[in-house]
Design a protein around this motif. Structure first.
Motif, PDB file in Angstrom:
ATOM      1  N   ARG A  15       0.826  -1.216   0.000  1.00 52.81           N
ATOM      2  CA  ARG A  15       0.000   0.000   0.000  1.00 52.81           C
ATOM      3  C   ARG A  15       0.854   1.259   0.000  1.00 52.81           C
ATOM      4  NH1 ARG A  15      -3.697  -3.429   2.992  1.00 52.81           N
ATOM      5  NH2 ARG A  15      -2.761  -2.833   4.957  1.00 52.81           N
ATOM      6  N   ASP A  69      -7.378   8.167   4.177  1.00 49.24           N
ATOM      7  CA  ASP A  69      -7.854   7.501   5.389  1.00 49.24           C
ATOM      8  C   ASP A  69      -6.648   6.738   5.931  1.00 49.24           C
ATOM      9  OD1 ASP A  69      -8.928   5.845   7.334  1.00 49.24           O
ATOM     10  OD2 ASP A  69     -10.713   5.360   6.177  1.00 49.24           O
ATOM     11  N   TRP A  72      -6.431   3.021   5.724  1.00 50.11           N
ATOM     12  CA  TRP A  72      -6.144   2.345   4.464  1.00 50.11           C
ATOM     13  C   TRP A  72      -4.708   1.824   4.479  1.00 50.11           C
ATOM     14  CZ3 TRP A  72      -2.611   3.724   0.569  1.00 50.11           C
ATOM     15  CH2 TRP A  72      -2.609   2.846  -0.516  1.00 50.11           C
ATOM     16  N   MET A  78     -10.943   1.938   3.268  1.00 51.53           N
ATOM     17  CA  MET A  78     -11.075   3.221   2.564  1.00 51.53           C
ATOM     18  C   MET A  78     -12.331   3.973   2.994  1.00 51.53           C
ATOM     19  SD  MET A  78     -10.075   2.396  -1.355  1.00 51.53           S
ATOM     20  CE  MET A  78      -8.417   2.605  -1.904  1.00 51.53           C
ATOM     21  N   MET A  81     -11.897   7.792   2.980  1.00 46.17           N
ATOM     22  CA  MET A  81     -11.019   8.352   1.954  1.00 46.17           C
ATOM     23  C   MET A  81     -11.844   9.164   0.960  1.00 46.17           C
ATOM     24  SD  MET A  81      -8.092   6.512  -0.328  1.00 46.17           S
ATOM     25  CE  MET A  81      -7.395   5.783   1.117  1.00 46.17           C
ATOM     26  N   MET A  83     -13.189  10.525  -2.512  1.00 44.97           N
ATOM     27  CA  MET A  83     -13.418   9.798  -3.763  1.00 44.97           C
ATOM     28  C   MET A  83     -12.325  10.059  -4.802  1.00 44.97           C
ATOM     29  SD  MET A  83     -15.684   7.628  -3.357  1.00 44.97           S
ATOM     30  CE  MET A  83     -15.828   7.047  -5.032  1.00 44.97           C
ATOM     31  N   ARG A  86      -9.377   8.033  -3.747  1.00 40.55           N
ATOM     32  CA  ARG A  86      -9.719   6.610  -3.872  1.00 40.55           C
ATOM     33  C   ARG A  86      -9.541   6.155  -5.330  1.00 40.55           C
ATOM     34  NH1 ARG A  86     -15.111   3.659  -1.675  1.00 40.55           N
ATOM     35  NH2 ARG A  86     -13.933   3.826   0.239  1.00 40.55           N
ATOM     36  N   ARG A  87     -10.052   6.952  -6.266  1.00 41.46           N
ATOM     37  CA  ARG A  87      -9.919   6.588  -7.690  1.00 41.46           C
ATOM     38  C   ARG A  87      -8.446   6.568  -8.114  1.00 41.46           C
ATOM     39  NH1 ARG A  87     -14.929   9.291  -8.012  1.00 41.46           N
ATOM     40  NH2 ARG A  87     -14.002  11.329  -8.367  1.00 41.46           N
ATOM     41  N   GLU A  90      -6.890   3.461  -6.699  1.00 42.91           N
ATOM     42  CA  GLU A  90      -7.338   2.267  -7.434  1.00 42.91           C
ATOM     43  C   GLU A  90      -6.603   2.147  -8.765  1.00 42.91           C
ATOM     44  OE1 GLU A  90     -11.567   2.896  -7.335  1.00 42.91           O
ATOM     45  OE2 GLU A  90     -11.765   1.876  -5.395  1.00 42.91           O
TER      46      GLU A  90
END
Length: 105
Positions: A15, A69, A72, A78, A81, A83, A86-87, A90
């Motif tokens: 991570r 976050d 995480w 998440m 977290m 958005m 997050r994207r 990912e």
């Protein structure tokens, strides 16, 4: 990137590498270290699974990366977290997976 027993595959190590990639430092541990106020050797130890990231360092990430976050990094959660981040994470996870597959070939 090695087998399942490879320390680089430890969830926190993976991570942290993903976060570095997501923040635009895919090819520079040193620049990422500078942004966080850490030594490059610390990041190397964490990303290679040789040491667990200290909780105060997790809070540094929380303070310096808007929308993260901290759970995480330590637990993979998440829940809190943003958005957009997050994207981005990912996307970086997919890229990390793709580079892992290339190394296995």
């Amino acid at each position: 990137m090695g087998g399942k027993d490879d320390p680089r595959n430890h969830p926190e190590a993976r991570r942290l590498r993903i976060l570095r990639r997501a923040l635009g430092f895919a090819h520079s541990q040193g620049a990422f270290a500078e942004k966080m106020g850490w030594g490059q050797s610390e990041i190397s130890l964490w990303e290679n699974g040789r040491r667990q990231i200290a909780r105060n360092k997790v809070m540094t990430v929380h303070n310096r990366v808007p929308g993260i976050d901290p759970l995480w990094l330590t637990e993979g959660r998440m829940d809190n977290m943003s958005m957009p981040l997050r994207r981005t994470i990912e996307e970086a996870e997919r890229a990390e997976g793709a580079s892992d597959e290339e190394e296995d070939i």
